[in-house]
Structures are given as C-alpha cells and as structure tokens.
Design an enzyme around this catalytic site. Structure first.
Site, short mmCIF file in Angstrom:
data_model
loop_
_atom_site.label_atom_id
_atom_site.label_comp_id
_atom_site.label_asym_id
_atom_site.label_seq_id
_atom_site.Cartn_x
_atom_site.Cartn_y
_atom_site.Cartn_z
N ASP A 252 -9.64 55.67 22.39
CA ASP A 252 -8.49 55.49 21.50
C ASP A 252 -7.26 54.96 22.21
O ASP A 252 -6.20 54.81 21.59
CB ASP A 252 -8.14 56.81 20.82
CG ASP A 252 -9.30 57.41 20.06
OD1 ASP A 252 -10.21 56.64 19.70
OD2 ASP A 252 -9.32 58.63 19.83
N LYS A 386 -11.20 60.09 6.97
CA LYS A 386 -11.92 59.02 7.64
C LYS A 386 -12.76 58.33 6.57
O LYS A 386 -13.74 58.89 6.08
CB LYS A 386 -12.81 59.58 8.75
CG LYS A 386 -12.03 60.27 9.87
CD LYS A 386 -12.97 60.94 10.86
CE LYS A 386 -12.20 61.53 12.04
NZ LYS A 386 -13.10 62.28 12.97
#
Length: 474
Positions: A252, A386
């Site tokens: 990330d 998500k």
C-alpha cells in the site's frame, strides 16, 4: 438487430428531420456540428459492446479490465483484488492453472464477460444501474457470485456506472449521488497509510497498517499537503534511525522499517507529525487485521517473528486492554479489525467502551447479512467497504445505506491489488462516506484516487465540503 430495424425502432428518420429544423431555427453557424450534437441527445443511449481483457494489478497479479461501449462512447473499468480472500465475501473467479500466473489468471472471467455477460447486457440503458447489476446477478444465480465471478461482474458494473454518468452529462460522483438519493457531495478525510506490516510488507510486526487522518485540514487539498509532508518527514526519520532499507514500502506504499513493537511504530509517526507541524490536526488509525493472528481463541503477536518465543500470545481481554492503553497514549481515533472475523464477543466488548471508531473488515466482509448482525449486536460502529467483496455498484450503495441508517461510520477502501482506476474517489464523494482509505500518498495506483479527489474539489469550487471534524458522520 439489423440496421433497418434499429433505424425503425428509434424513429431516426423523424429525428434527423427534427435536427435539420432545429439547426435552421437556431441559425447555426455550423449546421453539421449542431445537428450532430442534437442527434446525440435525441437518440437514447444503449450498451452496444462489452470487451474484457486480462491486465496486471499493482502487485503484478492478473485482474479483469472491461471496455463498455455505448452509441455515445467507450468507458473503461477494472476490478481490484485483496491479499486475503474471506469465506463470507463474493468470490473472485481465477483460472487455477499453476502453469500460468501461478494459477492467478483470469481468462475464464474474461471469457464469461465477452460471451455471456455481454450478450445479456447489450441494448440496455446504461443509466439504469440497478437493472444492469440485477441482470448480472440473475445470470450468475449464486449467492456469492461463484458462477461468473465477482471480479467479472464488478468491472462491468463500474464501467456501466461511468457510461451512465456520461449519458446524463454529469460527473461520475454526481451520478452516484443520484443513484443513492444523496443531495450534497462531501470530500472524504483521507486515511493515508504510512507504515505497513502484516501480510502487506516484509517487516516482522504483526499489525497491518498505521494510518494518519488529517481531520484538522480546512479542505481536501490541504489534507493531501498535510499527508504528503508528514509522509516525507517520516521517511527522513526512518532513514536516520534504521538506514535507507527501512524506507522500503509495502503493497500500500507504507514504509516497512525493522521495528520491534507497535508502540515504536506509533512513536515514529507521532514524531513525523510533530516535525511537519501538524500536532493536534492529524489523528492516527491502525489496522490490526487480527484474523491473521488468531490461533484458536488467542492472538499470536509474534506471528511474523523469525524466532518465535511462543510467549507473546494474548486472549481477547488482553487485546482489549492493549488497545485501550494505546488509545490513551496516542491520538488513535480508529481501529480496524481488532479481533478475529468470528470473535463477535470481544468486538462487542471493545466497541461498547466507545473509545474510538471500531471498523469491521473481516468481521463484515461488506456482506449485508453480517452487517445486519453486527448492527443488531453492536459489534462495531463502522463499515470498511471493499467493493470487490460485494460485486456491484448497486449492492455497494445498499450496504452503505444500511450502515448509515445505523449511524455507523463508512470507510471506502482500496485493496492491496489496485489499478489506476480512480472510481473509489467518486464513490466516496457521491455516497458522502466521509472517509477513504486508498494507501500512502505515493505509488501511482494509490495517488490516482487522491488526485481524482483534488479534481473533484476543484470542480465543486465554493460548493466543496470537506468532512474534516465530521469525518464519521458527515
């Protein structure tokens, strides 16, 4: 449908005549351009072609990309993917052929889009998002999208959403707001990943992320500045203390220094905030990803240590004590997945303390049934959305409404496997979630979302509203 049938169905002869007359009445300086624009508005948009392909995500793992064409343009979208796949989320369709991409190929999903989904959706109006999504759900016929694959369905759903916005000639976030019956767009507080661990990085610390939230910014543009400056100060601090190798980053974009404890990581971030001059204006958040640590009814905090002592196990009560102590010592306002996906008991006990936002990730899996149970049992107070875990734009809108009706916070979240598709930015604004988690303020697939939010704020001008202090319930 033949050309003549298409012309007859849409009464094109009459519409061409209307366009000519309109050009004459308007005394158009360029009659052809005028008539072209007139016809574009007069002819209803319809999906004419859908083409899918296999591309690579930010980890070099295959994912699905879709080009959806209407009679007015082409609209592209791709599906993100996570590192861990939960048993309660919609299913990604992978090839399983170990000889190609280690079994991670998506050629089956691509074929299903090009042959089955395309055939079903051609001719549909792209503005009718719920009908498009329902058509794919009906075609799949399974609860978790195992027949067509959530990755295939989602890529098409997002592309259709883009086409719908274009047909209405409105920004994508405005189209999403219309679909969700929201009246006022809100720029979310970004949750920047600054330190990565767990399955997202090679460091030995158990936790997955430490994040910073520039809640005290006056607008989104300033929030990005605050996040970027703090990130670069943190890089300098880590380099000073651990050497340049400590500045390696995880999936990330967060740094992965060789630290020995969670509090050591928090101290580094706190020092970076102080150096940047944003003390008090930036808060902290953490993602524990505790499902990865759970063994039986205990949590192994040495799960990634090369030389496990076998002594660093904590039960649920001890985890609650640890989190409570951390929240009292640091400006932590949000903790994501503090317990195992099935540890409802300790999630409820910790949420009841009310010391921070408790975000359900594995506990919920963006699954409406599990969200409903968590609401009923007060097991957490925020949803981590998500979109690939649920599979369509319409279903994403529905679970956000479900969470907001319960007065929960909502965090729109990226995945470890991302593409340069900035759709999440528009989704966060359109659904007024108030929070977005898209990774570090670096790496192209992460900043694509933040850069899109900068554009949206610029476009909104004086009407732009930044969630700021109202980040949980904007």
């Amino acid at each position: 449908m033949s050309v003549q049938e298409y012309l007859d169905k849409h009464l094109l002869s009459r519409k061409i005549e209307d366009a000519v007359n309109a050009a004459v009445r308007a005394k158009a300086s360029d009659p052809i351009l005028f008539m072209s624009n007139h016809m574009r508005k007069a002819v209803p948009s319809a999906i004419t072609k859908i083409t899918a392909r296999q591309i690579l995500d930010s980890r070099g793992i295959p994912t699905v990309e879709v080009d959806l064409c209407t009679n007015k343009g082409m609209y592209r979208a791709s599906a993100p993917s996570g590192t861990a796949i939960g048993m309660y989320e919609a299913v990604e369709l992978r090839d399983g052929d170990k000889g190609k991409f280690l079994g991670k190929g998506v050629s089956k999903a691509v074929k299903l889009i090009n042959e089955k989904i395309s055939e079903t959706l051609i001719g549909m109006d792209p503005t009718l998002q719920s009908q498009i999504d329902q058509a794919m759900i009906d075609l799949d016929k399974t609860e978790n999208k195992t027949e067509l694959g959530a990755n295939a369905i989602l890529a098409v759903s997002i592309a259709a959403c883009k086409a719908g916005a274009a047909e209405k000639e409105v920004p994508l976030y405005k189209h999403i707001a219309d679909l969700s019956s929201k009246s006022k767009p809100v720029l979310p507080v970004p949750s920047f990943t600054v330190i990565s661990g767990g399955k997202h990085a090679g460091m030995t610390i158990f936790f997955q992320e430490i994040m910073i939230l520039p809640i005290g910014a006056n607008n989104f543009t300033e929030a990005v500045q605050m996040g970027s400056e703090t990130y670069h100060h943190l890089k300098s601090i880590i380099s000073e203390k651990y050497g340049s190798t400590g500045c390696n980053v995880g999936d990330d974009g967060g740094f992965a220094p060789n630290i020995s404890s969670f509090s050591e990581g928090l101290d580094l971030v706190k020092e970076a905030i102080d150096r940047a001059g944003y003390n008090g204006r930036i808060k902290l958040a953490m993602d524990v990803a505790a499902t990865d640590l759970c063994i039986g009814r205990k949590y192994d905090l040495d799960s990634k240590a090369p030389n496990k002592s076998g002594q660093n196990f904590k039960n649920g009560e001890e985890m609650i004590e640890m989190f409570t102590k951390l929240c009292s010592g640091y400006p932590i306002v949000s903790i994501e997945q503090p317990f195992d996906k099935d540890d409802w008991e300790h999630s409820k006990l910790f949420s009841a303390l009310g010391i921070c936002q408790v975000v359900g990730d594995d506990l919920l899996m963006s699954n409406p049934k599990r969200i409903g149970r968590a609401i009923q049992e007060s097991a957490c107070n925020a949803l981590l959305l998500k979109i690939n875990q649920i599979g369509t734009v319409t279903e994403a809108i529905e679970v956000v409404k479900q969470a907001k009706d319960a007065h929960w916070g909502v965090v729109i979240s990226h995945r470890s496997g991302e593409t340069d598709n900035p759709f999440l930015a528009d989704l966060a604004v359109g659904l007024t979630t108030g929070q977005i988690k898209a990774g570090a303020p670096c790496r192209g697939e992460r900043v694509a979302k933040y850069n899109q939010l900068l554009r949206i704020e610029e476009e909104l001008g004086g009407q732009a509203v930044y969630a700021g202090e109202n980040w949980r319930l904007p």
